[in-house]
Design an enzyme around this catalytic site. Structure first.
Site, short mmCIF file in Angstrom:
data_model
loop_
_atom_site.label_atom_id
_atom_site.label_comp_id
_atom_site.label_asym_id
_atom_site.label_seq_id
_atom_site.Cartn_x
_atom_site.Cartn_y
_atom_site.Cartn_z
CG HIS A 133 -1.80 1.36 1.45
ND1 HIS A 133 -2.81 1.80 0.79
CD2 HIS A 133 -1.43 2.57 1.98
CE1 HIS A 133 -3.36 2.89 1.02
NE2 HIS A 133 -2.46 3.34 1.73
CG HIS A 138 0.53 6.48 -0.14
ND1 HIS A 138 -0.20 7.68 0.01
CD2 HIS A 138 0.16 5.61 0.59
CE1 HIS A 138 -1.12 7.28 0.59
NE2 HIS A 138 -1.05 5.93 1.21
CD GLU A 179 -4.60 6.80 2.28
OE1 GLU A 179 -4.85 5.71 1.40
OE2 GLU A 179 -3.64 6.85 2.86
CB SER A 198 -2.64 -0.38 -2.91
OG SER A 198 -3.61 0.24 -2.02
#
Ligand SMILES: [Fe+2]
Length: 256
Positions: A133, A138, A179, A198
């Site tokens: 993740h 990111h 996010e 993700s």
């Protein structure tokens, strides 16, 4: 005389400020062949969809920071490629950080990065972020100069806030951009938020029209509640990354 490695650790701790107690070293050599294979499977499952539906800045960033499909990332190598581009680094931490430590690291262009990898039994979902993740989801965006400036500024603004409601509002800005953010690009809606990058299930649902996509609006986002454990019924699409950088600056003037 302190070794170069020790000097680097001391400098990193100083830069991290209140987050210093959470910094760790990534023991890259300790990853097993099975873990590298799990990483390869995770990346291999996501890339076909992302080549079509991720924004071009994410895909460019993936190449620029040297991520590989077959091996777990060595965070020092990722940081060495990020630093000359935007000054960001992907900094290993021991786990979930308290808010003040998290914001202090963002303000210092250090992205708190977990080093553990999910097991084969939980390929689709982990309740806490793992290296897949954090890095796959990111870090490629941190190679983009405007997104990089936005994220640092976001950390600085939050680090200066004390009111719980203001912090909750800024949490919503993070949720609906970093996010779960979307961007209008090449005649369609593309994903850039790490939760969509993700997660195959969540991303597929959004692509299939399962979320209402609204035009990004700071006031609406600051008041938009969300449930971290549920699929997202409403998401926000920006026209450019300048828009979220401007939003962080506007929020700074409005809150606190
Ligand atoms: Fe995340």
């Amino acid at each position: 005389m302190a070794s170069l490695a020790t000097e680097k650790l001391v400098a990193r701790a100083e830069r991290a400020g209140v987050a210093a107690p959470f910094l760790i070293e990534q023991d890259w050599k300790a990853y097993t062949p099975e873990q590298h294979a799990t990483w390869a499977e995770l990346v291999g499952r996501r890339m076909p969809q992302l080549r079509e539906h991720a924004c071009r800045e994410y895909l460019d960033g993936f190449e620029q920071i040297g991520l590989r499909e077959d091996l777990l990332p060595d965070l020092s190598a990722v940081s060495a490629r990020l630093a000359p581009r935007t000054g960001w680094e992907s900094t290993p931490v021991s786990g979930f950080l308290p808010a003040d430590a998290f914001f202090a690291m963002l303000a210092a262009r250090m992205f708190p990065t977990t080093t553990w990898l999910r097991s084969r039994e939980s390929m689709e979902y982990t309740p806490e972020p793992d290296i897949f993740h954090d890095v796959f989801g990111h870090v490629p965006m941190h190679a983009h100069p405007v997104f990089a400036d936005f994220l640092e500024h976001y950390g600085k603004v939050c680090a200066g806030l004390t009111d719980a409601e203001d912090l909750e509002r800024m949490g919503r800005l993070f949720w609906f951009t970093v996010e779960f953010g979307l961007i209008r690009q090449d005649g369609g809606v593309k994903v850039y938020g790490s939760g969509l990058i993700s997660s195959h299930g969540e991303c597929s649902r959004v692509i299939a029209g399962g979320s209402e996509v609204k035009d990004f609006d700071l006031d609406a986002v600051l008041e938009q509640r969300f449930d971290t454990g549920a699929m997202q019924p409403v998401l926000y699409a920006v026209e450019s990354f300048e828009q979220i950088y401007d939003a962080a600056k506007l929020a700074e003037r409005r809150l606190g």
